[in-house]
Write a protein that holds these residues in place. Structure first.
Motif, PDB file in Angstrom:
ATOM      1  N   THR A   1      67.230  34.793   9.075  1.00 45.00           N
ATOM      2  CA  THR A   1      66.554  35.026  10.354  1.00 45.00           C
ATOM      3  C   THR A   1      66.399  36.518  10.623  1.00 45.00           C
ATOM      4  O   THR A   1      65.319  36.987  11.007  1.00 45.00           O
ATOM      5  CB  THR A   1      67.346  34.351  11.492  1.00 45.00           C
ATOM      6  N   THR A   2      67.456  37.277  10.406  1.00 51.88           N
ATOM      7  CA  THR A   2      67.425  38.718  10.653  1.00 51.88           C
ATOM      8  C   THR A   2      66.460  39.420   9.707  1.00 51.88           C
ATOM      9  O   THR A   2      65.696  40.297  10.122  1.00 51.88           O
ATOM     10  CB  THR A   2      68.839  39.315  10.526  1.00 51.88           C
ATOM     11  N   VAL A   3      66.457  39.022   8.457  1.00 48.19           N
ATOM     12  CA  VAL A   3      65.574  39.651   7.470  1.00 48.19           C
ATOM     13  C   VAL A   3      64.107  39.369   7.804  1.00 48.19           C
ATOM     14  O   VAL A   3      63.258  40.258   7.695  1.00 48.19           O
ATOM     15  CB  VAL A   3      65.936  39.197   6.037  1.00 48.19           C
TER      16      VAL A   3
ATOM     17  N   ASP B   1      75.464  39.126   8.280  1.00 50.64           N
ATOM     18  CA  ASP B   1      74.088  38.686   8.534  1.00 50.64           C
ATOM     19  C   ASP B   1      73.138  39.845   8.806  1.00 50.64           C
ATOM     20  O   ASP B   1      71.922  39.664   8.777  1.00 50.64           O
ATOM     21  CB  ASP B   1      74.042  37.710   9.711  1.00 50.64           C
ATOM     22  N   ASP B   2      73.666  41.043   9.080  1.00 51.41           N
ATOM     23  CA  ASP B   2      72.846  42.200   9.424  1.00 51.41           C
ATOM     24  C   ASP B   2      72.766  43.251   8.326  1.00 51.41           C
ATOM     25  O   ASP B   2      71.975  44.196   8.436  1.00 51.41           O
ATOM     26  CB  ASP B   2      73.402  42.869  10.689  1.00 51.41           C
ATOM     27  N   LEU B   3      73.578  43.122   7.288  1.00 48.93           N
ATOM     28  CA  LEU B   3      73.702  44.179   6.283  1.00 48.93           C
ATOM     29  C   LEU B   3      72.393  44.450   5.542  1.00 48.93           C
ATOM     30  O   LEU B   3      71.981  45.606   5.396  1.00 48.93           O
ATOM     31  CB  LEU B   3      74.808  43.831   5.289  1.00 48.93           C
ATOM     32  N   LEU B   4      71.708  43.428   5.094  1.00 52.94           N
ATOM     33  CA  LEU B   4      70.461  43.625   4.344  1.00 52.94           C
ATOM     34  C   LEU B   4      69.390  44.267   5.222  1.00 52.94           C
ATOM     35  O   LEU B   4      68.687  45.189   4.785  1.00 52.94           O
ATOM     36  CB  LEU B   4      69.973  42.276   3.799  1.00 52.94           C
ATOM     37  N   ALA B   5      69.276  43.826   6.452  1.00 53.69           N
ATOM     38  CA  ALA B   5      68.305  44.415   7.384  1.00 53.69           C
ATOM     39  C   ALA B   5      68.644  45.874   7.655  1.00 53.69           C
ATOM     40  O   ALA B   5      67.753  46.736   7.676  1.00 53.69           O
ATOM     41  CB  ALA B   5      68.274  43.622   8.687  1.00 53.69           C
ATOM     42  N   ALA B   6      69.923  46.179   7.836  1.00 51.69           N
ATOM     43  CA  ALA B   6      70.345  47.563   8.073  1.00 51.69           C
ATOM     44  C   ALA B   6      70.002  48.434   6.869  1.00 51.69           C
ATOM     45  O   ALA B   6      69.511  49.564   7.027  1.00 51.69           O
ATOM     46  CB  ALA B   6      71.845  47.617   8.366  1.00 51.69           C
TER      47      ALA B   6
END
Length: 177
Positions: free
Chosen positions: A52-54, A101-106
């Motif tokens: 979802t975040t990506v 859940d946020d690492l790839l987006a960051a």
């Protein structure tokens, strides 16, 4: 915590997950299973929250890179991230910490920011208006226009050549002299 050396490649891969083929846009992250596999392949965990975040960060990044959005809209994707120094074989390295859940987006947002800071104007949309892909211009003169010279570059050059020769033949036909 994961360390992946080439976040430029991650950023470009993420931006390019909505290509157009024959004028039809496809979404490589449309299906949850495909998206989970994509995130795992790019160093993520493949969790539903990460997917979802990506998807959300991709949409915002594409808008920002096209110049249609405010870069400040990327702030929520790095809000919980920190970089921590560490020594690895006598070399200082920075490790990125963020919720799973946020690492790839960051990572993608940080890669975008680094490109903008160190190589401004190098990340852009393909010059073919029918193409939805992006490129990172690594040329010395910062003159690359297309995601692929073999595909979009040849198409655009052939199109320009066609229009030039057509205009020239129209001029000859219109000249009564």
């Amino acid at each position: 915590m994961r360390s992946v050396p080439d976040d430029d490649a991650l950023l470009l891969a993420l931006l390019n997950t909505t290509p157009a083929d024959g004028g039809v846009v496809t979404d490589e992250l449309r299906d949850d299973d495909l998206a989970a596999a994509w995130t795992t392949q790019h160093g993520g965990a493949g969790t539903p929250g990460e997917v979802t975040t990506v998807r959300r960060v991709r949409e915002v990044l594409q808008t920002v890179v096209r110049g249609e959005g405010d870069p400040r809209t990327l702030a929520p994707f790095v809000g919980g991230a920190t970089k921590v120094p560490s020594m690895d074989s006598g070399v200082l390295v920075w490790l990125l910490h963020a919720p799973e859940d946020d690492l790839l987006a960051a990572r993608a947002v940080i890669a975008w920011s680094e490109l903008e800071r160190t190589r401004p104007g190098r990340l852009r949309s393909c010059g073919n208006p029918e193409c939805r892909l992006f490129l990172i211009d690594r040329s010395h003169g910062n003159r690359a226009q297309w995601c692929s010279m073999a595909v979009c570059g040849n198409r655009m050059k052939a199109r320009r050549h066609y229009h030039r020769t057509r205009e020239a033949s129209d001029d000859v036909a219109a000249d009564p002299g």
